[in-house]
Design a protein around this motif. Sequence first.
Motif, PDB file in Angstrom:
ATOM      1  N   ALA A  72       0.822  -1.208   0.000  1.00  0.00           N
ATOM      2  CA  ALA A  72       0.000   0.000   0.000  1.00  0.00           C
ATOM      3  C   ALA A  72       0.863   1.268   0.000  1.00  0.00           C
ATOM      4  CB  ALA A  72      -0.928   0.007   1.207  1.00  0.00           C
ATOM      5  N   GLU A  73       1.929   1.274   0.832  1.00  0.00           N
ATOM      6  CA  GLU A  73       2.737   2.498   0.906  1.00  0.00           C
ATOM      7  C   GLU A  73       3.532   2.727  -0.376  1.00  0.00           C
ATOM      8  OE1 GLU A  73       3.203  -0.174   2.774  1.00  0.00           O
ATOM      9  OE2 GLU A  73       5.293  -0.463   3.401  1.00  0.00           O
ATOM     10  N   ALA A  76       1.253   4.358  -2.803  1.00  0.00           N
ATOM     11  CA  ALA A  76       1.122   5.774  -2.465  1.00  0.00           C
ATOM     12  C   ALA A  76       2.341   6.546  -2.977  1.00  0.00           C
ATOM     13  CB  ALA A  76       0.985   5.938  -0.958  1.00  0.00           C
ATOM     14  N   ARG A  77       3.525   5.957  -2.785  1.00  0.00           N
ATOM     15  CA  ARG A  77       4.753   6.640  -3.197  1.00  0.00           C
ATOM     16  C   ARG A  77       4.878   6.718  -4.715  1.00  0.00           C
ATOM     17  NH1 ARG A  77       8.505   3.387   1.171  1.00  0.00           N
ATOM     18  NH2 ARG A  77       7.544   4.307   3.027  1.00  0.00           N
ATOM     19  N   PHE A  84     -10.387   9.070   1.566  1.00  0.00           N
ATOM     20  CA  PHE A  84     -11.206   8.087   2.261  1.00  0.00           C
ATOM     21  C   PHE A  84     -12.658   8.542   2.420  1.00  0.00           C
ATOM     22  CE2 PHE A  84      -8.311   4.859   4.323  1.00  0.00           C
ATOM     23  CZ  PHE A  84      -7.181   5.233   3.638  1.00  0.00           C
ATOM     24  N   VAL A  88      -9.705   8.397   8.927  1.00  0.00           N
ATOM     25  CA  VAL A  88      -9.433   7.764  10.212  1.00  0.00           C
ATOM     26  C   VAL A  88      -8.834   8.769  11.204  1.00  0.00           C
ATOM     27  CG1 VAL A  88      -8.134   5.888  11.308  1.00  0.00           C
ATOM     28  CG2 VAL A  88      -9.044   5.584   9.004  1.00  0.00           C
ATOM     29  N   PHE A  98       1.817  14.605  10.499  1.00  0.00           N
ATOM     30  CA  PHE A  98       1.472  13.432   9.699  1.00  0.00           C
ATOM     31  C   PHE A  98       1.898  13.635   8.241  1.00  0.00           C
ATOM     32  CE2 PHE A  98      -1.953  11.311   7.131  1.00  0.00           C
ATOM     33  CZ  PHE A  98      -1.633  10.000   7.439  1.00  0.00           C
ATOM     34  N   GLN A 105       8.710  10.764   3.352  1.00  0.00           N
ATOM     35  CA  GLN A 105       8.952   9.358   2.987  1.00  0.00           C
ATOM     36  C   GLN A 105       8.745   9.163   1.485  1.00  0.00           C
ATOM     37  OE1 GLN A 105       7.647   6.075   5.255  1.00  0.00           O
ATOM     38  NE2 GLN A 105       8.578   6.845   7.129  1.00  0.00           N
ATOM     39  N   ILE A 106       7.747   9.847   0.929  1.00  0.00           N
ATOM     40  CA  ILE A 106       7.498   9.751  -0.510  1.00  0.00           C
ATOM     41  C   ILE A 106       8.683  10.341  -1.273  1.00  0.00           C
ATOM     42  CG2 ILE A 106       6.041  10.643  -2.390  1.00  0.00           C
ATOM     43  CD1 ILE A 106       3.649  10.434  -0.465  1.00  0.00           C
ATOM     44  N   LEU A 162       0.298  16.087  -1.409  1.00  0.00           N
ATOM     45  CA  LEU A 162       1.047  14.924  -1.899  1.00  0.00           C
ATOM     46  C   LEU A 162       1.075  14.868  -3.427  1.00  0.00           C
ATOM     47  CD1 LEU A 162      -0.171  12.240   0.692  1.00  0.00           C
ATOM     48  CD2 LEU A 162       1.840  13.701   0.811  1.00  0.00           C
TER      49      LEU A 162
ATOM     50  N   ASP B 429      -7.311   0.072  10.444  1.00  0.00           N
ATOM     51  CA  ASP B 429      -7.706   1.246   9.677  1.00  0.00           C
ATOM     52  C   ASP B 429      -6.689   2.368   9.797  1.00  0.00           C
ATOM     53  OD1 ASP B 429      -9.932  -0.013   8.894  1.00  0.00           O
ATOM     54  OD2 ASP B 429     -11.327   1.129  10.145  1.00  0.00           O
ATOM     55  N   GLN B 430      -6.196   2.552  11.034  1.00  0.00           N
ATOM     56  CA  GLN B 430      -5.201   3.612  11.239  1.00  0.00           C
ATOM     57  C   GLN B 430      -3.930   3.311  10.451  1.00  0.00           C
ATOM     58  OE1 GLN B 430      -5.070   3.439  15.561  1.00  0.00           O
ATOM     59  NE2 GLN B 430      -5.952   5.499  15.688  1.00  0.00           N
ATOM     60  N   PHE B 432      -3.614   1.416   7.795  1.00  0.00           N
ATOM     61  CA  PHE B 432      -3.838   1.528   6.351  1.00  0.00           C
ATOM     62  C   PHE B 432      -3.881   2.994   5.925  1.00  0.00           C
ATOM     63  CE2 PHE B 432      -6.911   1.759   2.721  1.00  0.00           C
ATOM     64  CZ  PHE B 432      -6.028   1.284   1.760  1.00  0.00           C
ATOM     65  N   TYR B 433      -4.494   3.800   6.757  1.00  0.00           N
ATOM     66  CA  TYR B 433      -4.571   5.230   6.445  1.00  0.00           C
ATOM     67  C   TYR B 433      -3.160   5.821   6.309  1.00  0.00           C
ATOM     68  CZ  TYR B 433      -6.514   9.997   6.694  1.00  0.00           C
ATOM     69  OH  TYR B 433      -6.895  11.285   6.422  1.00  0.00           O
ATOM     70  N   CYS B 434      -2.299   5.484   7.249  1.00  0.00           N
ATOM     71  CA  CYS B 434      -0.914   5.979   7.199  1.00  0.00           C
ATOM     72  C   CYS B 434      -0.195   5.444   5.966  1.00  0.00           C
ATOM     73  CB  CYS B 434      -0.142   5.549   8.437  1.00  0.00           C
ATOM     74  SG  CYS B 434      -0.737   6.288   9.950  1.00  0.00           S
ATOM     75  N   LYS B 435      -0.360   4.152   5.716  1.00  0.00           N
ATOM     76  CA  LYS B 435       0.334   3.540   4.581  1.00  0.00           C
ATOM     77  C   LYS B 435      -0.144   4.141   3.274  1.00  0.00           C
ATOM     78  CE  LYS B 435       1.328  -0.891   4.645  1.00  0.00           C
ATOM     79  NZ  LYS B 435       1.181  -2.345   4.769  1.00  0.00           N
ATOM     80  N   GLN B 436      -1.439   4.427   3.209  1.00  0.00           N
ATOM     81  CA  GLN B 436      -1.972   5.003   1.987  1.00  0.00           C
ATOM     82  C   GLN B 436      -1.372   6.383   1.724  1.00  0.00           C
ATOM     83  OE1 GLN B 436      -3.820   7.224  -0.043  1.00  0.00           O
ATOM     84  NE2 GLN B 436      -3.261   5.573  -1.473  1.00  0.00           N
ATOM     85  N   ARG B 437      -0.841   6.994   2.753  1.00  0.00           N
ATOM     86  CA  ARG B 437      -0.211   8.308   2.558  1.00  0.00           C
ATOM     87  C   ARG B 437       1.297   8.176   2.323  1.00  0.00           C
ATOM     88  NH1 ARG B 437      -4.892   9.140   1.597  1.00  0.00           N
ATOM     89  NH2 ARG B 437      -6.246  10.513   2.783  1.00  0.00           N
ATOM     90  N   GLY B 438       1.767   6.929   2.257  1.00  0.00           N
ATOM     91  CA  GLY B 438       3.172   6.721   1.910  1.00  0.00           C
ATOM     92  C   GLY B 438       4.075   6.340   3.067  1.00  0.00           C
ATOM     93  N   LEU B 439       3.511   6.189   4.269  1.00  0.00           N
ATOM     94  CA  LEU B 439       4.340   5.803   5.412  1.00  0.00           C
ATOM     95  C   LEU B 439       4.500   4.285   5.441  1.00  0.00           C
ATOM     96  CD1 LEU B 439       3.305   8.669   6.426  1.00  0.00           C
ATOM     97  CD2 LEU B 439       3.492   7.717   8.688  1.00  0.00           C
ATOM     98  N   ASP B 440       5.709   3.812   5.746  1.00  0.00           N
ATOM     99  CA  ASP B 440       5.844   2.364   5.882  1.00  0.00           C
ATOM    100  C   ASP B 440       5.269   1.946   7.235  1.00  0.00           C
ATOM    101  OD1 ASP B 440       7.799   2.705   7.879  1.00  0.00           O
ATOM    102  OD2 ASP B 440       9.343   2.922   6.348  1.00  0.00           O
ATOM    103  N   GLU B 441       5.183   0.614   7.418  1.00  0.00           N
ATOM    104  CA  GLU B 441       4.542   0.082   8.600  1.00  0.00           C
ATOM    105  C   GLU B 441       5.171   0.575   9.894  1.00  0.00           C
ATOM    106  OE1 GLU B 441       2.298  -3.470   7.072  1.00  0.00           O
ATOM    107  OE2 GLU B 441       4.271  -4.124   7.763  1.00  0.00           O
ATOM    108  N   SER B 443       7.025   3.215  10.516  1.00  0.00           N
ATOM    109  CA  SER B 443       6.781   4.628  10.818  1.00  0.00           C
ATOM    110  C   SER B 443       5.332   4.851  11.209  1.00  0.00           C
ATOM    111  CB  SER B 443       7.085   5.532   9.623  1.00  0.00           C
ATOM    112  OG  SER B 443       8.117   5.043   8.865  1.00  0.00           O
ATOM    113  N   LEU B 447       4.376   6.474  14.681  1.00  0.00           N
ATOM    114  CA  LEU B 447       3.597   7.712  14.693  1.00  0.00           C
ATOM    115  C   LEU B 447       2.368   7.581  15.597  1.00  0.00           C
ATOM    116  CD1 LEU B 447       3.852  10.381  12.873  1.00  0.00           C
ATOM    117  CD2 LEU B 447       1.889   9.472  11.666  1.00  0.00           C
TER     118      LEU B 447
END
Lengths: 254, 481
Positions: A72-73, A76-77, A84, A88, A98, A105-106, A162, B429-430, B432-441, B443, B447
């Motif tokens: 998933a990340e 995104a990158r 969403f 969340v 955040f 990271q991106i 982003l 959910d939290q 996945f939300y972070c990962k969807q923004r590009g953060l790895d697990e 981080s 966070l």
Amino acid sequence: MISIKNLHAKIEDKEILRGINLEVKAGEVHAIMGPNGSGKSTLASVLAGRDGYEITEGSVIFKGKNLLELEAEERAREGVFLAFQYPVEIPGVSTTNFLKTALNQIRVYRGEKPLDAVTFLKLMKEKMKIVEIDQALLSRSLNEGFSGGEKKRNEIFQMAMLAPTLAILDETDSGLDIDALRIVSHGVNTLRSADNAIVVVTHYQRLLEYIVPDFVHVLLNGQIVKTGDKTLALELEKKGYDWIKAAHGALEAQ
Amino acid sequence: MSKDDQILEEFTSKEYEHGWSVDFEADEAPFGINEEIVRFISNKKKEPDWMLQWRLKAFRLWETLEEPKWSNVHYPKINYQGIKYYSAPKKGGNIKSLDELDPEMAKTFERLGISLNEQKKLNGIAVDAVIDSVSVATTFKETLSELGVIFCSFSEAVIEHPELIKKYLGSVVPAADNYFSALNSAVFSDGSFCYIPKGVRCPMELSTYFRINAANTGQFERTLIVAEDDSYVSYLEGCTAPMRDENQLHAAVVEIYAAKNAEVKYSTVQNWYPGNKEGLGGIYNFVTKRGICAGDHAKISWTQVETGSAVTWKYPSCILKGDYSVGEFYSVAVTNNYQQADTGTKMIHLGKNTRSRIVSKGISAGKSQNSYRGHVSIAKRAVNSRNFSQCDSLLMGDQCGAHTFPYIDVENSTSQIEHEATTSKIGEDQIFYCKQRGLDEESSIALIVNGFAKEVMNNLPMEFAVEAQKLLALTLEGSVG
């Protein structure tokens, strides 16, 4: 930009997506409409890489890469963004913090230098205008205690920060009053460019008055059964989904 | 195995990074405890007779006591005769200047990120470094003494400042307080002493770094902080130990005395070896920490980040004797694998208009058990007192436990008490939300966890906060469910 071929996905043995075909090119806006339970949100989740779905068939190629193989990340990158339907809450983490973590990271993934605090804040100030979002809101815990409208504006603000190549807006219009809808749509339209693409998932035609799509697809039982231009949305608004269901049923019966 | 379980797995399989040990030539006591051992330790330290008598009294008392069983932790019976109660690196201790410090030892602390070289210390922290049973070096002694601040090893204080030690030792935590304080009083081997004279704001952070190095030894240190009228000091404590398969006992006592208008801020980052993934080894951390706000308007603030130890049992407490005195307790306790923590505080309101604030954040992962235990007591004469308590628990995975045991006694009708508690889970959910923004697990979890613990982390001194944030993330990486 993204090419989805014969995509099948199931969750806990229930097949939700049953052969999706969709081509989206840079510069285009696609709307995906359909009745409840047709698979709209599942499609958005599967593209973003949410856990819990099993892809049983088909392929998704994004900018030449097999999207389904990426975490998933990584998606995104690579430039996939999901706004969403239910953003969340993350207590104790400000939107600013955040986004700074996310953006850097991106950037590192793309071989760019992380932004320092000053440059980051400057960028933020610039993008805040797009969705008329307040600095104070961005200092609060992410989405915690935000109103429905604030949450959705925050999603589009994150999209602005982003700068994704493919943005998927999952029912971004749900829970918005007219003013918020106008602001959010204005934000999205501002971000529209020849280099990116937007997929809008929605129930209602209303949003499409503001964000005018190049294509409208109707999703039914996990398949795209009809594609047209923006007039299709108007037709759906007038006639509902039953006539498509009937026509599709007849087609399947053949 | 689901994805989240995998993360949990990775998270919980992180190795402890301070698990190495160094072969110092050590001067050790034989195994076991008896009057001879107590005399042996006292003799090693060349203590005056009054100190020996104090120890012996504590030892005789300890022999009559039973190990308490009321806490929510479980561990095999400790064989008190199977422990060495004294181990000192031969080349350590009693050095006149830092130049005499054994380079091996300096290197040991460098490796832990603690520089004992004053020239290199630009961040203004004075350090007392303790290996096993003895203090090996104290930095910035001269700078501090110009202000009348005494900062030295406990052994040195017994010799150099007997009047202060006689007056304050055991005044806040008497030997008879509990089983482990009695044991500590009998066999404590070193620790730090700090004295802030009237009206002095200590210009730098004082800190003690504890390191258990030798095998089969227990560490029993003693810290005593005395802050006279209108003074201020911020004190930091850090600790690590090598990875060993057997459990090691750490039973420390910390006493704080705050006179009128004095303020003492005590911060701990506890990172003893927690044992391995299967729960083998690790430190038993049975510590008694207590401060007294003896004078009016005094303030004592405890901040602790507890990430290590196999079993933790400690309740840094405040006795609010002076009118308008203030006690604070900020805690983040993280448990993973088979760790157990039973920690919290006691706020004893005796003076009028006293206030206390408790913020406890428990994070449990793996198969660990994490308990908050707190006691707020407001005496009859402590009119118009207030307490606010907040206990939040965060669970990761479905095999850990979080428990809250708040006790409240109020004996007057003008005081106010508030207690809030929440329990939550790090959600898929939290993440996945972070990962969807590009953060790895990693981080993402870091966070979320740091967000959860933010209110406590904000109370740590700057130098510690970054370290503590990293430590939190490291201890917890991957625990989601």
